[in-house]
Write a protein that holds these residues in place. Structure first.
Motif, PDB file in Angstrom:
ATOM      1  N   LEU A  94      47.712 -66.318  65.220  1.00  0.00           N
ATOM      2  CA  LEU A  94      48.187 -66.392  63.836  1.00  0.00           C
ATOM      3  C   LEU A  94      49.585 -65.810  63.706  1.00  0.00           C
ATOM      4  CD1 LEU A  94      45.036 -65.494  61.709  1.00  0.00           C
ATOM      5  CD2 LEU A  94      46.078 -67.737  62.075  1.00  0.00           C
ATOM      6  N   SER A  95      49.845 -64.719  64.404  1.00  0.00           N
ATOM      7  CA  SER A  95      51.174 -64.101  64.295  1.00  0.00           C
ATOM      8  C   SER A  95      52.240 -64.914  65.015  1.00  0.00           C
ATOM      9  CB  SER A  95      51.145 -62.670  64.829  1.00  0.00           C
ATOM     10  OG  SER A  95      50.921 -62.682  66.219  1.00  0.00           O
ATOM     11  N   SER A  96      51.816 -65.799  65.931  1.00  0.00           N
ATOM     12  CA  SER A  96      52.794 -66.655  66.605  1.00  0.00           C
ATOM     13  C   SER A  96      53.119 -67.905  65.798  1.00  0.00           C
ATOM     14  CB  SER A  96      52.297 -67.034  67.994  1.00  0.00           C
ATOM     15  OG  SER A  96      51.209 -67.945  67.892  1.00  0.00           O
TER      16      SER A  96
ATOM     17  N   ALA B  51      44.260 -72.026  65.548  1.00  0.00           N
ATOM     18  CA  ALA B  51      43.828 -70.817  66.258  1.00  0.00           C
ATOM     19  C   ALA B  51      42.331 -70.875  66.569  1.00  0.00           C
ATOM     20  CB  ALA B  51      44.166 -69.568  65.448  1.00  0.00           C
TER      21      ALA B  51
ATOM     22  N   SER C 151      38.416 -61.968  71.403  1.00  0.00           N
ATOM     23  CA  SER C 151      38.599 -63.140  70.543  1.00  0.00           C
ATOM     24  C   SER C 151      39.358 -62.784  69.276  1.00  0.00           C
ATOM     25  CB  SER C 151      37.241 -63.744  70.177  1.00  0.00           C
ATOM     26  OG  SER C 151      36.614 -64.250  71.318  1.00  0.00           O
ATOM     27  N   ALA C 152      39.015 -61.647  68.680  1.00  0.00           N
ATOM     28  CA  ALA C 152      39.722 -61.225  67.467  1.00  0.00           C
ATOM     29  C   ALA C 152      41.196 -60.948  67.751  1.00  0.00           C
ATOM     30  CB  ALA C 152      39.051 -59.989  66.879  1.00  0.00           C
ATOM     31  N   ALA C 153      41.470 -60.330  68.902  1.00  0.00           N
ATOM     32  CA  ALA C 153      42.857 -60.043  69.258  1.00  0.00           C
ATOM     33  C   ALA C 153      43.621 -61.336  69.534  1.00  0.00           C
ATOM     34  CB  ALA C 153      42.897 -59.129  70.485  1.00  0.00           C
TER      35      ALA C 153
ATOM     36  N   HIS D 114      45.248 -71.339  60.831  1.00  0.00           N
ATOM     37  CA  HIS D 114      43.882 -70.851  61.089  1.00  0.00           C
ATOM     38  C   HIS D 114      43.070 -71.899  61.846  1.00  0.00           C
ATOM     39  CE1 HIS D 114      44.050 -67.122  58.785  1.00  0.00           C
ATOM     40  NE2 HIS D 114      44.776 -67.786  57.873  1.00  0.00           N
TER      41      HIS D 114
ATOM     42  N   TYR E 197      42.910 -64.326  68.335  1.00  0.00           N
ATOM     43  CA  TYR E 197      43.039 -65.024  67.055  1.00  0.00           C
ATOM     44  C   TYR E 197      44.194 -64.431  66.252  1.00  0.00           C
ATOM     45  CZ  TYR E 197      41.538 -67.312  62.748  1.00  0.00           C
ATOM     46  OH  TYR E 197      41.482 -68.073  61.617  1.00  0.00           O
ATOM     47  N   SER E 198      44.273 -63.133  66.237  1.00  0.00           N
ATOM     48  CA  SER E 198      45.362 -62.456  65.530  1.00  0.00           C
ATOM     49  C   SER E 198      46.711 -62.778  66.163  1.00  0.00           C
ATOM     50  CB  SER E 198      45.102 -60.948  65.545  1.00  0.00           C
ATOM     51  OG  SER E 198      46.212 -60.244  65.130  1.00  0.00           O
ATOM     52  N   ALA E 199      46.764 -62.808  67.487  1.00  0.00           N
ATOM     53  CA  ALA E 199      48.014 -63.130  68.172  1.00  0.00           C
ATOM     54  C   ALA E 199      48.436 -64.573  67.909  1.00  0.00           C
ATOM     55  CB  ALA E 199      47.860 -62.890  69.672  1.00  0.00           C
TER      56      ALA E 199
END
Length: 127
Positions: A42-44, A51, A34-36, A48, A38-40
Motif C-alpha cells: 500500500l505504501s508503494s 495488494a 502478510s500484514a507487513a 487495496h 500488505y502495508s508495504a
C-alpha cells in the motif's frame, strides 16, 4: 511391554504438542508477515485490490510448493511399525508371499559354509 506402550504414547503426545506449537507459531508469523507486506504494498502506491491479489497469489504459490514437497517426500504412515524395528527387510518371495531376508551375518555364514563344502568336494575329487 507396558513400558514400551507408555514410551510410545509419551513420544506421540510430544510430537503432537510440538507440531501444534509449530503450526500456531507459523500461523502467527505468517499473519505478521502478510500484514507487513500488505502495508508495504500500500505504501508503494498499490491499491487495496492489487495488494490483496499479490498476497493471495503468494500464499497460493506457497501452498503449491508445499504440496509438491509433500508428494516428493511421500507419506511414511503406510509402513507398518514392525518393519522399522525388525533387523531384516521384507522381500518378495517367488511363490507370492512375503519372506524375510536374512541378516548380513546370516548370509555371510551361509556363504562361508557353502564355500567350505565346495572346497571339500573339490579336494576329494582331485585327491
Amino acid at each position: 511391554m507396558l513400558r514400551l506402550l507408555r514410551t510410545k504414547a509419551r513420544r506421540g503426545a510430544r510430537r503432537v504438542l510440538f507440531a501444534t506449537l509449530c503450526a500456531i507459531s507459523a500461523a502467527v508469523g505468517a499473519g505478521f508477515a502478510s500484514a507487513a507486506l500488505y502495508s508495504a504494498l500500500l505504501s508503494s502506491g498499490q491499491t487495496h485490490a492489487i495488494a490483496g491479489l499479490i498476497l493471495s497469489c503468494l500464499w497460493f504459490g506457497f501452498s503449491g510448493v508445499f504440496l509438491l514437497l509433500k508428494a516428493a517426500v511421500g507419506d511414511e504412515a503406510h509402513y507398518p511399525p514392525e518393519t522399522a524395528q525388525s533387523g531384516s527387510p521384507h522381500v518378495a518371495h517367488p511363490n507370492g508371499h512375503a519372506a524375510t531376508a536374512p541378516t548380513v551375518a546370516d548370509a555371510f555364514m551361509a556363504g562361508m559354509s557353502e564355500g567350505a563344502g565346495f572346497a571339500r568336494s573339490q579336494t576329494r575329487g582331485t585327491g
